[in-house]
Design an enzyme around this catalytic site. Structure first.
Site, PDB file in Angstrom:
ATOM      1  N   LYS A 112      31.975  33.746  32.852  1.00 47.34           N
ATOM      2  CA  LYS A 112      32.555  34.937  32.251  1.00 47.34           C
ATOM      3  C   LYS A 112      31.882  35.279  30.918  1.00 47.34           C
ATOM      4  O   LYS A 112      31.777  36.455  30.549  1.00 47.34           O
ATOM      5  CB  LYS A 112      34.063  34.753  32.066  1.00 47.34           C
ATOM      6  CG  LYS A 112      34.816  34.691  33.391  1.00 47.34           C
ATOM      7  CD  LYS A 112      34.536  35.916  34.269  1.00 47.34           C
ATOM      8  CE  LYS A 112      35.329  35.884  35.563  1.00 47.34           C
ATOM      9  NZ  LYS A 112      35.115  37.067  36.420  1.00 47.34           N
ATOM     10  N   THR A 153      48.011  36.290  40.788  1.00 45.12           N
ATOM     11  CA  THR A 153      47.193  36.588  41.964  1.00 45.12           C
ATOM     12  C   THR A 153      47.071  35.308  42.785  1.00 45.12           C
ATOM     13  O   THR A 153      47.482  34.230  42.357  1.00 45.12           O
ATOM     14  CB  THR A 153      45.776  37.062  41.580  1.00 45.12           C
ATOM     15  OG1 THR A 153      45.060  35.962  40.985  1.00 45.12           O
ATOM     16  CG2 THR A 153      45.820  38.230  40.602  1.00 45.12           C
ATOM     17  N   ILE A 163      43.729  41.592  42.242  1.00 48.44           N
ATOM     18  CA  ILE A 163      43.317  42.661  41.342  1.00 48.44           C
ATOM     19  C   ILE A 163      42.421  43.659  42.055  1.00 48.44           C
ATOM     20  O   ILE A 163      42.555  44.868  41.876  1.00 48.44           O
ATOM     21  CB  ILE A 163      42.608  42.066  40.107  1.00 48.44           C
ATOM     22  CG1 ILE A 163      43.615  41.292  39.243  1.00 48.44           C
ATOM     23  CG2 ILE A 163      41.945  43.158  39.276  1.00 48.44           C
ATOM     24  CD1 ILE A 163      42.989  40.527  38.091  1.00 48.44           C
ATOM     25  N   TYR A 201      33.689  27.951  34.682  1.00 49.49           N
ATOM     26  CA  TYR A 201      34.229  29.313  34.804  1.00 49.49           C
ATOM     27  C   TYR A 201      34.004  30.094  33.515  1.00 49.49           C
ATOM     28  O   TYR A 201      33.566  31.251  33.549  1.00 49.49           O
ATOM     29  CB  TYR A 201      35.709  29.241  35.126  1.00 49.49           C
ATOM     30  CG  TYR A 201      36.373  30.589  35.331  1.00 49.49           C
ATOM     31  CD1 TYR A 201      36.155  31.327  36.493  1.00 49.49           C
ATOM     32  CD2 TYR A 201      37.222  31.115  34.362  1.00 49.49           C
ATOM     33  CE1 TYR A 201      36.770  32.555  36.687  1.00 49.49           C
ATOM     34  CE2 TYR A 201      37.846  32.342  34.543  1.00 49.49           C
ATOM     35  CZ  TYR A 201      37.616  33.059  35.708  1.00 49.49           C
ATOM     36  OH  TYR A 201      38.223  34.276  35.891  1.00 49.49           O
ATOM     37  N   ASP A 208      29.996  39.080  52.758  1.00 49.43           N
ATOM     38  CA  ASP A 208      30.014  37.994  51.787  1.00 49.43           C
ATOM     39  C   ASP A 208      29.010  38.373  50.702  1.00 49.43           C
ATOM     40  O   ASP A 208      27.803  38.423  50.952  1.00 49.43           O
ATOM     41  CB  ASP A 208      29.617  36.680  52.452  1.00 49.43           C
ATOM     42  CG  ASP A 208      29.693  35.488  51.496  1.00 49.43           C
ATOM     43  OD1 ASP A 208      29.570  35.691  50.272  1.00 49.43           O
ATOM     44  OD2 ASP A 208      29.860  34.352  51.978  1.00 49.43           O
TER      45      ASP A 208
END
Length: 252
Positions: A161, A192, A22, A157, A67
């Site tokens: 988010k 992806t 993306i 995760y 990084d």
């Protein structure tokens, strides 16, 4: 021809996670809209490949091999962009990692790694960038449907988010009065490298298709135009939004 409300000519964009997926597609889209782009990522070879794609079409772009979890990453990214272009108008946080694991099997290291990339790094980079953002600037986070609904085996995760979603709202409350717009896009299932191993399982892919009213898995080309729109003057009254781009997943 004078720039239009859907033009980014003369604008400078910083995009993290620019070496693939993306993020790379967002770089291509922003450059097509006329922006100069600073590509940020860890993999020099992949960054060079994306940079070559852009510059071969006449785009104005640089690459910054950084990084974003490093302590001095914000200074490297902001300093490098200002040295090359003299300004920053658009900041896109597209870098992210996804380590799906059942909750009781999730080690602290997985939680910490996802938090470091998905939340802490964009928090710090935005904090360093904001003093250089003027009225009409845009900060855009790549969130996820996991910031809107819960998923099994993805608690860490989802937590990151969810944090991104509230960070967008909080930053909006603070910076909208200064003319700085903060928004997010929330992709659903998109092909992806981050989920290629999952979608390689035909049973898993079918499960995703069955859960998506649009009947297909998304492509990176479904996401990037929305980011360019949110970065453009056409979105001048959009503050604190999270645009779901999920084929109807959350609506179903």
């Amino acid at each position: 021809m004078a720039p239009t409300h859907t033009s980014l000519k003369g604008k400078v964009a910083v995009v993290t996670g620019a070496s693939s997926g993306i993020g790379a597609e967002i770089c291509r889209e922003l450059s097509q809209w006329g922006a100069s782009v600073a590509l940020v990522g860890r993999d020099a070879g992949r960054l060079d490949s994306v940079l070559d794609d852009l510059t071969s079409t006449g785009a104005d772009a640089i690459r910054l091999c950084v990084d974003i979890t490093d302590d001095d990453a914000p200074e490297q990214v902001i300093g490098g962009t200002l040295a090359a272009f003299g300004a920053i108008d658009i900041l896109v946080h597209a870098a992210g990692i996804f380590l799906p694991t059942p909750f009781t099997d999730t080690p602290d290291s997985d939680l910490d790694a996802q938090w470091a990339v998905n939340v802490r790094a964009p928090f710090r980079l935005t904090r360093s960038a904001v003093e250089h953002l003027g009225e009409g600037s845009a900060v855009i986070f790549v969130s996820s449907i996991c910031g809107h609904v819960g998923f099994p085996n993805s608690s860490a995760y989802c937590a990151t988010k969810g944090a991104v979603e509230l960070l967008v709202k909080s930053l909006t409350a603070e910076f909208a009065p200064k003319g700085i717009r903060v928004n997010a896009v929330s992709p659903g299932n998109v092909r992806t490298s981050i989920n290629a191993h999952l979608l390689a399982d035909k049973a898993y892919e079918q499960q995703m298709l069955d859960s998506t009213p649009a009947g297909r898995v998304g492509e990176v080309s479904d996401i990037a135009p929305a980011v360019a729109f949110l970065a453009s003057p056409a979105a001048s009254y959009i503050h604190g939004a999270s645009l779901l781009i999920d084929g109807g997943w959350v609506a179903s």
